[in-house]
Design an enzyme around this catalytic site. Structure first.
Site, PDB file in Angstrom:
ATOM      1  N   SER A  75      68.225  22.520 -32.698  1.00  0.00           N
ATOM      2  CA  SER A  75      69.106  22.965 -33.786  1.00  0.00           C
ATOM      3  C   SER A  75      70.257  22.020 -34.092  1.00  0.00           C
ATOM      4  CB  SER A  75      69.665  24.356 -33.474  1.00  0.00           C
ATOM      5  OG  SER A  75      68.683  25.340 -33.708  1.00  0.00           O
ATOM      6  N   LYS A  78      70.519  20.992 -37.634  1.00  0.00           N
ATOM      7  CA  LYS A  78      71.282  21.742 -38.642  1.00  0.00           C
ATOM      8  C   LYS A  78      72.580  21.046 -39.025  1.00  0.00           C
ATOM      9  CE  LYS A  78      69.516  26.366 -37.447  1.00  0.00           C
ATOM     10  NZ  LYS A  78      68.797  26.181 -36.176  1.00  0.00           N
ATOM     11  N   SER A 135      73.530  29.674 -35.483  1.00  0.00           N
ATOM     12  CA  SER A 135      72.353  28.800 -35.553  1.00  0.00           C
ATOM     13  C   SER A 135      71.155  29.521 -36.163  1.00  0.00           C
ATOM     14  CB  SER A 135      71.990  28.281 -34.153  1.00  0.00           C
ATOM     15  OG  SER A 135      71.194  27.138 -34.231  1.00  0.00           O
TER      16      SER A 135
END
Length: 440
Positions: A75, A78, A135
């Site tokens: 993640s 992101k 997240s």
């Protein structure tokens, strides 16, 4: 100021030929302070697959462990989505309070999520917070589709931006960092491969976030967020190291002074990852650890990395802005009221140094523009070349370099035709006299 301690070896006081460079090495004859020896990176015994630590304003790498190895970032992907969405808001493409209608792809996205259904409606800001704090994969996909029409169109922009930033290994296949097999089958990219990014690339991305969007912590430092009124529990920030967590019983052992971002990541392939950033005494550092074995370990290893930076290094200004260059007081000007104009640097120069040390061994190299370009009238601040400073000290592996522009310190008006005529006559007779003198 460090510059006052530097005794620069003077260059010959003469005009430089077109396109030539001049180099001089400095020697520091002032008394120096012996810096405490910087510990080796190996002494930290980091339990990571890769790690890096940088100071964003100088770009200096202070610690590097397999930092250029492409790895699954989970993640931390992101961060690119966060950067691009914030950039689009900044540039007016849409607003934080614009309403996003959730599509099929987002509703079927698994992993960390806020359980969005197709046709749910939430603002850009609500979804952004869910992405930055919790997240949330589904919120991330919803934002990507809103920004570019489809997630894969957004991914093209992600990869283009990575190249623009100089991220050498980064390749994205989605907006979230999920493995291909965990994406909704209908929305997987046709090309093979997985998302990868090196620790160095993650640090470069973090650098652009903190410099291009200095208000980043408005979202990344949120401790918890209730996404819907009906939700029983709020989203809790996955970043245990937030300074604000110092009074939270479950997290206070991990809270780190000055830490306000950036992004965690975890998949089975990636292990546990974290890009962190903290600021102390006016100096901000960006750390990346990848491939730790547990959630807690990614934070304990980050603490080691950040402590290494804050405990052993500091920023010192070596050259003030608008400084003169020793041996290069002026450059020639054609067709002006004056025949030359002063030269100064256009910006200050700072370097990372071991704490308690003085600058020694600074060198610089100048590169001037062709002289036929300097034709009056010339405005103050006109670029006439560049100067590159190089600084090498014990405790930092590679030499640091910084290039700034050389600019004119004054303006030069165009000379009248009469002035230029008599100047030409004077120069002609001067050359003639020199020629006659050289016969004897």
């Amino acid at each position: 100021m460090l510059l006052n301690m530097l005794m620069l070896s003077a260059l010959p006081a003469m005009a430089l030929a077109e396109g030539t460079t001049a180099t001089t090495t400095t020697t520091n004859t002032a008394s120096t302070t012996t810096a405490s020896k910087v510990p080796s990176v190996s002494s930290l015994q980091l339990q990571v697959r890769s790690a890096v630590l940088i100071e964003p304003t100088t770009g200096q790498v202070l610690l590097s462990v397999n930092a250029d190895q492409p790895l699954p970032p989970a993640s931390m992907t992101k961060m690119m989505t966060e950067y691009l969405i914030a950039d689009m808001v900044k540039k007016g493409k849409f607003k934080w309070d614009d309403v996003v209608t959730v599509g099929d792809n987002a509703s079927k996205t698994i992993g960390s999520r806020i359980f969005l259904d197709a046709n749910d409606q939430h603002t850009v800001e609500e979804l952004y917070i869910a992405m930055a704090v919790g997240s949330a994969n589904d919120a991330t996909v919803a934002l990507a589709e809103y920004a570019s029409g489809s997630e894969q169109e957004f991914v093209k922009l992600m990869n283009e931006t990575a190249k623009k930033f100089g991220m050498k290994t980064a390749h994205f296949i989605n907006s979230t960092g999920l493995d291909r097999a965990d994406m909704p089958e209908k929305y997987r990219p046709s090309a093979e491969g997985e998302t990868v990014m090196s620790a160095m690339d993650a640090a470069i991305l973090g650098k652009h976030i903190v410099q291009d969007h200095p208000d980043f912590s408005k979202y990344t430092a949120i401790q918890s967020y209730k996404f819907r009124e009906r939700d029983k529990n709020p989203i809790i920030n996955w970043n245990w190291m937030l300074e604000a967590n110092k009074d939270i019983p479950n997290f206070k052992a991990y809270a780190y002074p000055g830490l306000d971002g950036l992004k965690t990541g975890h998949t089975n392939n990636a292990g546990n990852c974290f890009t962190g950033t903290a600021e102390r005494d006016g100096m901000r550092l960006i750390s990346v650890v990848m491939g730790t074995k547990s959630e807690a370990q990614r934070f304990t290893e980050t603490r080691k990395v950040l402590d290494y930076g804050f405990n052993n290094f500091e920023i010192k200004q070596a050259v003030a802005g608008k400084s003169k260059v020793e041996g290069l007081d002026s450059v020639e000007v054609k067709k002006g009221v004056k025949t030359s104009v002063g030269v100064v640097t256009d910006a200050p120069v700072s370097f990372m140094v071991p704490k308690g040390s003085d600058a020694k061994g600074v060198t610089f190299k100048t590169q001037l523009e062709p002289t036929d370009k300097l034709v009056a009238p010339i405005k103050q601040g006109t670029k006439v070349g560049t100067i590159t400073y190089t600084y090498k000290v014990d405790g930092i592996e590679k030499p640091q370099t910084k290039t700034v522009n050389l600019i004119t310190s004054d303006e030069v008006e165009k000379g009248s035709w009469l002035r230029l005529f008599f100047r030409a006559i004077k120069e002609m007779f001067g050359d003639l006299f020199d020629g006659i003198k050289n016969l004897f």
